[in-house]
Design a protein around this motif. Structure first.
Motif, mmCIF file in Angstrom:
data_model
loop_
_atom_site.group_PDB
_atom_site.id
_atom_site.type_symbol
_atom_site.label_atom_id
_atom_site.label_comp_id
_atom_site.label_asym_id
_atom_site.label_seq_id
_atom_site.Cartn_x
_atom_site.Cartn_y
_atom_site.Cartn_z
ATOM 1 N N HIS A 87 1.551 17.306 -12.765
ATOM 2 C CA HIS A 87 1.228 18.724 -12.575
ATOM 3 C C HIS A 87 2.453 19.620 -12.707
ATOM 4 C CE1 HIS A 87 -3.050 18.407 -11.755
ATOM 5 N NE2 HIS A 87 -2.736 17.198 -11.319
ATOM 6 N N VAL A 88 3.596 19.143 -12.265
ATOM 7 C CA VAL A 88 4.819 19.925 -12.441
ATOM 8 C C VAL A 88 5.137 20.062 -13.927
ATOM 9 C CG1 VAL A 88 7.336 19.892 -12.075
ATOM 10 C CG2 VAL A 88 5.785 19.460 -10.163
ATOM 11 N N SER A 89 4.864 19.027 -14.696
ATOM 12 C CA SER A 89 5.153 19.092 -16.138
ATOM 13 C C SER A 89 4.314 20.141 -16.853
ATOM 14 C CB SER A 89 4.949 17.726 -16.790
ATOM 15 O OG SER A 89 3.571 17.417 -16.882
ATOM 16 N N ARG A 90 3.224 20.558 -16.255
ATOM 17 C CA ARG A 90 2.363 21.587 -16.848
ATOM 18 C C ARG A 90 2.911 23.002 -16.630
ATOM 19 N NH1 ARG A 90 -3.436 19.202 -14.742
ATOM 20 N NH2 ARG A 90 -3.379 17.308 -16.007
ATOM 21 N N LEU A 91 3.892 23.128 -15.752
ATOM 22 C CA LEU A 91 4.503 24.426 -15.491
ATOM 23 C C LEU A 91 5.555 24.710 -16.558
ATOM 24 C CD1 LEU A 91 5.066 24.033 -11.650
ATOM 25 C CD2 LEU A 91 3.141 25.162 -12.801
ATOM 26 N N ASP A 92 5.857 25.992 -16.732
ATOM 27 C CA ASP A 92 6.914 26.300 -17.702
ATOM 28 C C ASP A 92 8.278 25.968 -17.079
ATOM 29 O OD1 ASP A 92 7.849 28.529 -16.166
ATOM 30 O OD2 ASP A 92 6.471 29.867 -17.200
ATOM 31 N N ALA A 93 9.293 25.957 -17.917
ATOM 32 C CA ALA A 93 10.636 25.539 -17.498
ATOM 33 C C ALA A 93 11.168 26.390 -16.345
ATOM 34 C CB ALA A 93 11.597 25.579 -18.678
ATOM 35 N N ARG B 150 0.837 -1.212 0.000
ATOM 36 C CA ARG B 150 0.000 0.000 0.000
ATOM 37 C C ARG B 150 0.868 1.257 0.000
ATOM 38 N NH1 ARG B 150 -5.307 0.749 3.806
ATOM 39 N NH2 ARG B 150 -6.017 2.661 2.820
ATOM 40 N N LEU B 151 1.921 1.275 0.799
ATOM 41 C CA LEU B 151 2.815 2.431 0.827
ATOM 42 C C LEU B 151 3.537 2.603 -0.511
ATOM 43 C CD1 LEU B 151 4.360 2.281 4.407
ATOM 44 C CD2 LEU B 151 2.736 3.968 3.515
ATOM 45 N N ALA B 152 3.972 1.506 -1.096
ATOM 46 C CA ALA B 152 4.648 1.580 -2.404
ATOM 47 C C ALA B 152 3.695 2.134 -3.457
ATOM 48 C CB ALA B 152 5.172 0.206 -2.813
ATOM 49 N N ASP B 153 2.451 1.674 -3.438
ATOM 50 C CA ASP B 153 1.446 2.165 -4.385
ATOM 51 C C ASP B 153 1.181 3.645 -4.163
ATOM 52 O OD1 ASP B 153 -0.686 1.790 -6.431
ATOM 53 O OD2 ASP B 153 -1.986 2.284 -4.733
ATOM 54 N N TRP B 154 1.079 4.038 -2.891
ATOM 55 C CA TRP B 154 0.827 5.443 -2.546
ATOM 56 C C TRP B 154 1.972 6.329 -3.039
ATOM 57 C CZ3 TRP B 154 3.771 8.330 1.012
ATOM 58 C CH2 TRP B 154 3.250 9.586 1.328
ATOM 59 N N ARG B 155 3.207 5.873 -2.807
ATOM 60 C CA ARG B 155 4.370 6.657 -3.265
ATOM 61 C C ARG B 155 4.376 6.800 -4.778
ATOM 62 N NH1 ARG B 155 6.860 4.897 1.074
ATOM 63 N NH2 ARG B 155 7.631 2.910 0.338
ATOM 64 N N ARG B 156 4.092 5.698 -5.475
ATOM 65 C CA ARG B 156 4.057 5.725 -6.941
ATOM 66 C C ARG B 156 2.967 6.674 -7.439
ATOM 67 N NH1 ARG B 156 0.623 3.897 -10.123
ATOM 68 N NH2 ARG B 156 -0.328 2.488 -8.623
ATOM 69 N N ARG B 157 1.780 6.562 -6.877
ATOM 70 C CA ARG B 157 0.665 7.421 -7.292
ATOM 71 C C ARG B 157 0.953 8.889 -6.986
ATOM 72 N NH1 ARG B 157 -3.792 6.125 -4.182
ATOM 73 N NH2 ARG B 157 -5.118 7.320 -5.561
ATOM 74 N N ARG B 158 1.569 9.148 -5.837
ATOM 75 C CA ARG B 158 1.899 10.531 -5.467
ATOM 76 C C ARG B 158 2.933 11.104 -6.426
ATOM 77 N NH1 ARG B 158 4.927 12.066 0.073
ATOM 78 N NH2 ARG B 158 6.435 10.748 -0.980
#
Length: 151
Positions: free
Chosen positions: A118-124, A103-111
């Motif tokens: 969302h960071v990829s949507r920001l400009d450089a 569950r923790l591994a899944d949570w880390r992956r999903r996070r």
């Protein structure tokens, strides 16, 4: 003079980001969600297998009876194992169950996927500003942790 509103704005922004990440991660869960303190305890036990309840309480800055309650709930929910400490039969040692580890591994992956998306949507320039801020934010976390440990 430093901007007087900066500390409040920083704290509000960090809390808002954390709240939004938690809300987004709750969506689509097929298991009952864990509260923040439960996740913190599971992550601590993952990092320090065999930790005792009193040491966990100190590390999480919670009362011992609060951690005992969390432990009881997580044991009942199949997330934690409580074993007797062979060195002190009165003390318990905490271990993750396999289900909790997954569950923790899944949570880390999903996070990580959520934040990366969302960071990829920001400009450089904004992505670089966030990257450049990480060392200062880590130092801030250390000073907050150290202050919490002072008597």
């Amino acid at each position: 003079m430093e901007d007087e509103t900066f500390p409040e704005e920083l704290a509000d922004t960090l809390v808002r980001i954390q709240r939004l990440v938690r809300r987004r991660l709750r969506g689509g869960l097929s298991v009952p969600r864990l509260r923040g303190a439960e996740v913190e305890l599971l992550r601590l036990v993952e990092a320090r297998p065999g930790i005792g309840i009193s040491d966990a309480a100190r590390a999480l800055h919670l009362a011992g009876n609060s951690v005992s309650t969390l432990v009881n709930q997580l044991v009942k929910g199949g997330q934690l194992l409580r074993e007797t400490d062979p060195a002190d039969r009165r003390a318990a040692r905490l271990l993750l169950t396999e289900a909790a580890g997954q569950r923790l591994a899944d949570w880390r992956r999903r996070r990580a996927e959520l934040v990366a998306r969302h960071v990829s949507r920001l400009d450089a320039a904004d992505r670089e500003a966030l990257r450049a801020a990480l060392p200062a934010l880590r130092k801030l976390a250390v000073t907050l942790h150290e202050e919490a440990e002072e008597p």
